[in-house]
Each structure stands twice: as C-alpha cells, then as structure tokens.
Design a protein around this motif. Structure first.
Motif, PDB file in Angstrom:
ATOM      1  N   GLU A  28      -5.967  -2.695   1.506  1.00 16.53           N
ATOM      2  CA  GLU A  28      -4.927  -3.382   0.727  1.00 16.53           C
ATOM      3  C   GLU A  28      -3.573  -2.708   0.939  1.00 16.53           C
ATOM      4  O   GLU A  28      -2.547  -3.379   1.068  1.00 16.53           O
ATOM      5  CB  GLU A  28      -5.293  -3.371  -0.756  1.00 16.53           C
ATOM      6  N   LEU A  29      -3.563  -1.390   0.976  1.00 21.19           N
ATOM      7  CA  LEU A  29      -2.312  -0.659   1.178  1.00 21.19           C
ATOM      8  C   LEU A  29      -1.755  -0.908   2.582  1.00 21.19           C
ATOM      9  O   LEU A  29      -0.543  -1.063   2.755  1.00 21.19           O
ATOM     10  CB  LEU A  29      -2.539   0.836   0.947  1.00 21.19           C
ATOM     11  N   ARG A  30      -2.633  -0.945   3.573  1.00 18.54           N
ATOM     12  CA  ARG A  30      -2.169  -1.137   4.953  1.00 18.54           C
ATOM     13  C   ARG A  30      -1.472  -2.468   5.146  1.00 18.54           C
ATOM     14  O   ARG A  30      -0.469  -2.555   5.850  1.00 18.54           O
ATOM     15  CB  ARG A  30      -3.362  -1.050   5.926  1.00 18.54           C
ATOM     16  N   ARG A  31      -2.014  -3.519   4.537  1.00 17.28           N
ATOM     17  CA  ARG A  31      -1.450  -4.841   4.796  1.00 17.28           C
ATOM     18  C   ARG A  31      -0.393  -5.255   3.783  1.00 17.28           C
ATOM     19  O   ARG A  31       0.187  -6.342   3.900  1.00 17.28           O
ATOM     20  CB  ARG A  31      -2.563  -5.876   4.849  1.00 17.28           C
ATOM     21  N   ALA A  32      -0.118  -4.401   2.801  1.00 14.11           N
ATOM     22  CA  ALA A  32       0.894  -4.730   1.803  1.00 14.11           C
ATOM     23  C   ALA A  32       2.294  -4.672   2.417  1.00 14.11           C
ATOM     24  O   ALA A  32       2.582  -3.810   3.259  1.00 14.11           O
ATOM     25  CB  ALA A  32       0.806  -3.775   0.624  1.00 14.11           C
ATOM     26  N   GLU A  33       3.149  -5.566   1.989  1.00 17.39           N
ATOM     27  CA  GLU A  33       4.536  -5.536   2.452  1.00 17.39           C
ATOM     28  C   GLU A  33       5.222  -4.258   1.988  1.00 17.39           C
ATOM     29  O   GLU A  33       6.008  -3.661   2.722  1.00 17.39           O
ATOM     30  CB  GLU A  33       5.279  -6.757   1.922  1.00 17.39           C
ATOM     31  N   ASP A  34       4.940  -3.834   0.762  1.00 15.94           N
ATOM     32  CA  ASP A  34       5.499  -2.594   0.222  1.00 15.94           C
ATOM     33  C   ASP A  34       4.354  -1.772  -0.373  1.00 15.94           C
ATOM     34  O   ASP A  34       3.996  -1.938  -1.535  1.00 15.94           O
ATOM     35  CB  ASP A  34       6.535  -2.892  -0.859  1.00 15.94           C
ATOM     36  N   PRO A  35       3.741  -0.871   0.398  1.00 15.75           N
ATOM     37  CA  PRO A  35       2.587  -0.096  -0.067  1.00 15.75           C
ATOM     38  C   PRO A  35       3.004   1.073  -0.966  1.00 15.75           C
ATOM     39  O   PRO A  35       2.856   2.251  -0.617  1.00 15.75           O
ATOM     40  CB  PRO A  35       1.947   0.386   1.228  1.00 15.75           C
TER      41      PRO A  35
END
Length: 261
Positions: A28-35
């Motif tokens: 989820e963090l990798r593909r988030a626009e703003d992790p």
C-alpha cells in the motif's frame, strides 16, 4: 489533542511492529501517491521515528515519516534529527499534517489513558487515514503496547472502516507461555483478560495448545510456536500464514477478540 505521557522510549523497541507493518502494508505504501507515515507520540527521544523511516524505505523507497509529539520540548529536541523524508511536529490526536496519512503508528500511547477513551481516539485517528479506493484498502492505524526492550508486543490494526486484526508478537526464546503476552495487551483489551471475555478464552486456548506442543520444544521454540498456532486455527480466525508465525507472530480477526458489551 491528548495528554502528555511519560515519553519513555528505547532504540529498536518497536522493531517487531515495524517489521510487521513493512510486510503487511508495504505494498500500500509503495503504490500510494503520497506514502506518508506518522509516528504518533514518539516520546522523549526521536529514535522510533528515525528507525521507522529506515524500515519503511526498505519496502517503499518514497516513504516519508512525520514524528508528532504533544510536548513542545520533545519536538525541539528532535528537530536536529530532521532530514529529507523525516520531520517532527508539535501536536496530538488531531495529527497536524497536510493530507491523509497512509500509516499512523501509535505505540505505548493509549496505555496511559482510560479504557473508556480508546474508542473515541481510534475513531478520530481513523478519520485521518487515507481513504480506501481504486484497489487500495486505505491507510492503516497500528496501536499497541510493548515491553521496554521490545520482546513482547500486542497491537490492533485498524483501517478507515475501523478495527481489523489483533497481532501478538514475541521473542520466542524469552517466552514461557503465550499468556505472558497478556501484560502487553493494548488498552482496549488489557482489562478484558477475565473469564467470560473472548481475549481471555483465546489466551487460555493458546496456553493449552502451547502445552500440547511441548514435544516440539526439542526442535526449538519456533517449532513449538508453529505447532501451537496451527492448533489454534481450528477454533480461532487466524488471518496470517506460517511465514509470519515463524517470526514469533500470530494475527487474529478483531471480531473474535473484541470486548463483549
């Protein structure tokens, strides 16, 4: 929003929680626009925020961390440790950062509050998480308690919709019986470890499975834990796999351990 707590902390104290977050929420963090990740209530020293950034970046290189503390002096003391991707801010449960974080980690914070306050804090923090959508389950709130050197840890994972799971994690070589983890239950559960409550029944069954797995102790504490957890899956909704059990963890659906009202 919140109350100043003792602020005690130690380097490497939250390694078990961080390891679990990286494994289960890294995608989820990798593909988030703003992790963006929040270390809420990091304490009198900034070690846990510094470590969180390093561990998250092993699975999400663009991750950044904001450490938030309600005590201004602690924020001032942490500022020299700021660097690209790591900042420190004064605040509390309102989480004073722009946007909606993909992760809020609140370790050893609510332990010093009243049980009656927990639900409202959870709800407030969950509203600050990044929402679900487009194949994402949204942000994650991880709230729990550990001992002073991080050998025993229990936490609840919550999404924007509310509680999801409870994870028990330990250094297996230091464990006499699984119910030793009861002293590290998060505030929502620690006063519910009494007859008639689900978490009490779970720990009772875990101890029984551990005792039945005693012959496996000759192969090491890990093999005994694996056997005991496998036995638990017969009656309890264990949500993780042997890959996590081997780390000295077991995760159970929140609904199975939630307090009875």
């Amino acid at each position: 929003m919140g109350t100043v707590t003792r602020g005690t902390t130690n380097p490497n104290r939250l390694r078990r929680m961080d390891r679990w977050i990286a494994a289960t929420h890294g995608c989820e963090l990798r593909r988030a626009e703003d992790p963006l990740a929040i270390d809420l209530g990091y304490g009198a020293a900034p070690w846990t925020a510094v470590e969180l950034l390093g561990r998250l970046r092993t699975v999400a290189p663009r991750a950044r961390v904001a450490g938030i503390e309600i005590e201004p002096e602690r924020v001032a003391a942490a500022r020299p440790y700021e660097r690209p991707g790591l900042v420190f801010r004064h605040g509390g449960f309102e989480v004073p950062v722009p946007g909606r974080p993909m992760l809020i980690r609140a370790a050893n914070v609510l332990r010093q509050y009243d049980e009656a306050e927990v639900a409202a804090v959870w709800e407030r923090l969950c509203t600050r998480l990044a929402p679900a959508g487009c194949g994402s389950r949204g942000g994650l709130l991880v709230e729990g308690t550990c001992d002073e050197i991080g050998r025993r840890h229990v936490w609840v994972a919550l999404g924007p919709e509310g509680p999801r799971t409870v994870t028990f994690a330990t250094r297996l070589g230091s464990l006499e019986r699984p119910s030793d983890l009861a002293e590290r239950l998060p505030k929502a559960l620690i006063h519910r470890n009494v007859a008639g409550e689900p978490v009490h029944a779970f720990l009772r069954d875990f101890d029984r499975a551990w005792a039945a797995a005693a012959p496996y102790a000759s192969y090491g504490a890990r093999q005994r834990w694996l056997r005991a957890v496998r036995e638990l899956t017969t009656d309890w909704p264990v949500t993780d796999s042997p890959a996590r059990w081997r780390q000295g963890e077991v995760t159970v659906a929140w609904e199975a351990l939630a307090p009875r009202h």
